[in-house]
Design a protein around this motif. Structure first.
Motif, mmCIF file in Angstrom:
data_model
loop_
_atom_site.group_PDB
_atom_site.id
_atom_site.type_symbol
_atom_site.label_atom_id
_atom_site.label_comp_id
_atom_site.label_asym_id
_atom_site.label_seq_id
_atom_site.Cartn_x
_atom_site.Cartn_y
_atom_site.Cartn_z
ATOM 1 N N GLY A 49 0.813 -1.207 0.000
ATOM 2 C CA GLY A 49 0.000 0.000 0.000
ATOM 3 C C GLY A 49 0.848 1.258 0.000
ATOM 4 O O GLY A 49 0.632 2.175 -0.807
ATOM 5 N N ALA A 75 -4.018 0.956 3.634
ATOM 6 C CA ALA A 75 -4.187 -0.293 2.878
ATOM 7 C C ALA A 75 -4.660 -1.418 3.793
ATOM 8 O O ALA A 75 -5.518 -2.221 3.416
ATOM 9 C CB ALA A 75 -2.874 -0.671 2.200
ATOM 10 N N CYS A 103 0.058 5.290 4.306
ATOM 11 C CA CYS A 103 -0.761 4.512 3.371
ATOM 12 C C CYS A 103 -0.679 3.015 3.664
ATOM 13 O O CYS A 103 -1.546 2.250 3.229
ATOM 14 C CB CYS A 103 -0.345 4.796 1.934
#
Length: 218
Positions: A106, A188, A184
């Motif tokens: 991610g 994710a 992130c």
């Protein structure tokens, strides 16, 4: 060494132990290569956007298994051991590893998309840790733990506190953009858990519907 293994690693489940072993192997190899000046593991496995666009796609995940220095390595394995001990109470080793890889990917994908022409090299395990913090808060949020062995609080509050400390530590050296990119990994992980939970609920609803239809037919 044997005493440390029995105290620290032996109580952990397979997925967490393998992850810590992989991190230790990568760190040792990077240390040997750097000090002997025979090879550079960071160059081989670190995340560089321009290299990914040229086909070296393994970097999207491999960067998360290389710690940049001894301090980060020690902090990483302590947090991974703590979080893994909780999460492998409900996850199999395979599920634990899938989640770690998704969290790493991610942040890796975000890095490549946000800074596609950047030649800067990134190595960091923090996206995996952010992902595991999200999972810890979501699954065990109402349980009570002692932060630093002193203050009692909910798992959700403790996870947020760990995340806040990590963010504040990253900002001065990584900057706002890279810090958001690393976050992130947590995003994710959250998205994966959301979709996984929704899929399980849909399967349960379908099963209940099938049972009811079967009873009506009888």
């Amino acid at each position: 060494m044997k005493h440390a293994y029995h105290r620290f690693l032996l109580p952990l489940k397979t997925g967490t132990r393998v992850l810590i072993f992989v991190l230790a192997l990568f760190y040792l190899a990077a240390f040997i290569g750097s000090h002997s000046q025979t090879f550079d593991l960071f160059e081989w496995f670190g995340l560089r956007s321009t290299s990914v666009w040229h086909g070296e796609v393994w970097r999207i995940i491999s960067y998360a298994f290389v710690s940049p220095n001894l301090f980060n390595f020690v902090i990483d394995i302590i947090l991974l051991a703590m979080l893994g001990a909780f999460l492998e109470r409900v996850w199999s080793p395979k599920e634990f590893w899938i989640f770690c890889l998704i969290s790493a990917a991610g942040a890796g994908v975000a890095k490549v998309l946000v800074t596609p022409t950047s030649p800067a090299l990134t190595v960091a395990t923090i996206p995996i840790i952010f992902g595991l913090l999200v999972a810890w808060a979501k699954i065990f949020g109402n349980e009570r733990v002692y932060f630093m062995g002193i203050w009692e609080m909910s798992v959700r509050t403790c996870a947020l506190l760990f995340a806040a400390i990590s963010i504040l530590a990253m900002l001065p050296c990584a900057g706002i953009v890279n810090t958001l990119i690393m976050l992130c990994g947590g995003l994710a992980g959250w998205l994966y858990l959301f979709l996984r939970t929704r899929s399980i609920r849909l399967q349960q609803a379908q099963t209940v519907g099938s049972v009811r239809m079967g009873r009506l037919e009888l």
